[in-house]
Design an enzyme around this catalytic site. Structure first.
Site, short mmCIF file in Angstrom:
data_model
loop_
_atom_site.label_atom_id
_atom_site.label_comp_id
_atom_site.label_asym_id
_atom_site.label_seq_id
_atom_site.Cartn_x
_atom_site.Cartn_y
_atom_site.Cartn_z
N TRP A 101 -8.57 4.91 -3.43
CA TRP A 101 -7.27 5.21 -4.03
C TRP A 101 -6.16 4.30 -3.52
O TRP A 101 -5.35 3.80 -4.30
CB TRP A 101 -6.91 6.69 -3.86
N ASP A 177 0.47 8.77 -0.71
CA ASP A 177 -0.26 9.45 -1.78
C ASP A 177 -1.00 10.60 -1.11
O ASP A 177 -2.00 10.40 -0.42
CB ASP A 177 -1.24 8.47 -2.44
N LYS A 201 -5.61 18.61 -7.73
CA LYS A 201 -6.47 18.82 -6.57
C LYS A 201 -6.07 20.11 -5.85
O LYS A 201 -6.85 21.04 -5.75
CB LYS A 201 -6.38 17.64 -5.60
#
Ligand SMILES: *Cc1c(COP(=O)(O)O)cnc(C)c1O
Length: 365
Positions: A101, A177, A201
């Protein structure tokens, strides 16, 4: 009705209490005669929903007053572009790459402006699974003039987590993030310039993206779509256009549930316990299950692991589905197995998984 143990990385399991509350008021929200999906986002009912969601989130994370909370769209992925568009202002930014990511965030930012790679922990000889740790601040090549330093403090695919935020570098504004571990532990928001997270999530349904941004970092964008401009969104209470109203509402129900369950300190204790059980099952399997991440960087949220062969991994996934588990197949880029242990996963679900892992290893090991 049977709800199965859902270990999916995202969209992930939601707390049953929040789902039941939504179910109970689906046709008629608080006497409005309509569901939250069907009402004007500018009316008094939805205004109450979004204000309460923000107030509860501020309480849970102790968000200081000089930070704005934005309820946006486009996922964490759009933030890979929005962050540099808003914060670079002609300068350069530093990126730390610790998994799939943060690598994507870095690559996307490079399309927008000038970025530097301050550190990468990618093992070049094993590109698919070569991220096994979070680097120490001394290992980072930091530009003192950087507009910001971007991190991903929990890598959802590689299972690498930065556990101690006091060890993060000082200096440039930190941008993290936190898509896959926000709300899983208390966070000192004042350590960061900006935090962002896709909701699916650990917050609520997909379609909502949360941004928590320090006020002084906003308003420096040059040419930028107004929808992506943090300052414009803050001035319009995240309602420059129609917000993802139902996702905001569901996130609000999750925040309410988190407060009732004892807040983020409680979630931190539970996530330590749940992840410790899965890592123990891996480490005590005489090598049948393997997780390559260094001990002090192992994620409490996403536990990726391998079995001796891809065939055994496929068999594990099939057998787990037959036994009532869902979502254990690893990310397609790395293969293997991954158990995601977000707030909504009860300890009993983890105990059932660990029993299954032991039984499978005994039968096929
Ligand atoms: C899932 C995830 C993303 C991508 O999120 P989208 O909402 O699908 O754009 C980005 N970063 C991390 C850490 C993630 O876990």
């Amino acid at each position: 009705m049977t709800r199965i143990w859902n270990f999916s990385a995202g969209p992930a399991m939601l707390p049953e209490a929040a789902l039941r509350e939504a179910q109970a008021e689906l046709l008629d929200w608080h006497g409005a005669g309509a569901s939250v999906m069907e009402m004007s986002h500018r009316g008094k009912h939805f205004t109450e929903v979004i204000r309460k969601a923000e107030a509860d989130l501020r309480e849970l994370l102790s968000i200081p007053e000089n930070y704005k909370v934005l309820f946006l769209q486009g996922g964490a992925t759009l933030q890979f572009s929005a962050v540099p568009m808003n914060l670079l202002a002609g300068r350069s930014a530093d990126y730390v790459v610790t998994g799939a990511w943060s690598k994507k965030a870095w690559q996307e930012a490079a399309r927008i402006g000038k970025v530097r790679l301050a550190a990468s922990t990618e093992a070049k000889d094993r590109p698919a699974d070569g991220f096994t740790r979070f680097p120490r601040a001394e290992e980072m090549d930091l530009d003192p003039r950087a507009a910001y330093l971007h991190l991903c403090t929990n890598e959802t695919i590689h299972g690498v987590e930065a556990h101690d935020e006091s060890l993060l570098p000082e200096g440039a504004a930190l941008v993290s993030d936190m898509s896959s571990h926000i709300l899983s532990r208390p966070v000192d928001v004042s350590r960061y310039g900006l935090i962002y997270a896709g909701a699916q999530k650990n917050i609520g349904p997909s379609g909502l993206t949360l941004v928590i941004a320090r006020e002084d970092l906003m308003g420096h964008a040059e040419v930028i779509p107004r929808l992506l401009d943090y300052r414009v969104q803050a001035e319009n209470d995240s309602m420059l256009n129609t917000p993802p109203a139902f996702s905001v509402y569901m996130a609000g129900l999750v925040f309410k549930w988190l407060k009732k369950e004892g807040g983020l300190a409680r979630m931190a204790a539970l996530s330590r316990e749940k992840s410790a059980r899965v890592y123990a099952a891996i480490d005590n399997s005489a090598g049948f299950y393997r997780n390559p991440v260094e001990n002090e960087c192992r994620s409490r949220m996403n536990v990726p692991f391998n079995l001796p062969t891809p065939e055994l991994e496929a068999e594990f996934v099939r057998a787990s589905e037959a036994a009532g588990f869902m979502g254990l197949k690893g990310h397609k880029s790395v293969g293997g197995i991954r158990a995601s242990l977000y707030n909504a996963m009860p300890v009993e679900g983890v105990a059932a998984l660990v029993d299954f892992m032991r039984e499978f290893a005994a039968r096929r090991g």
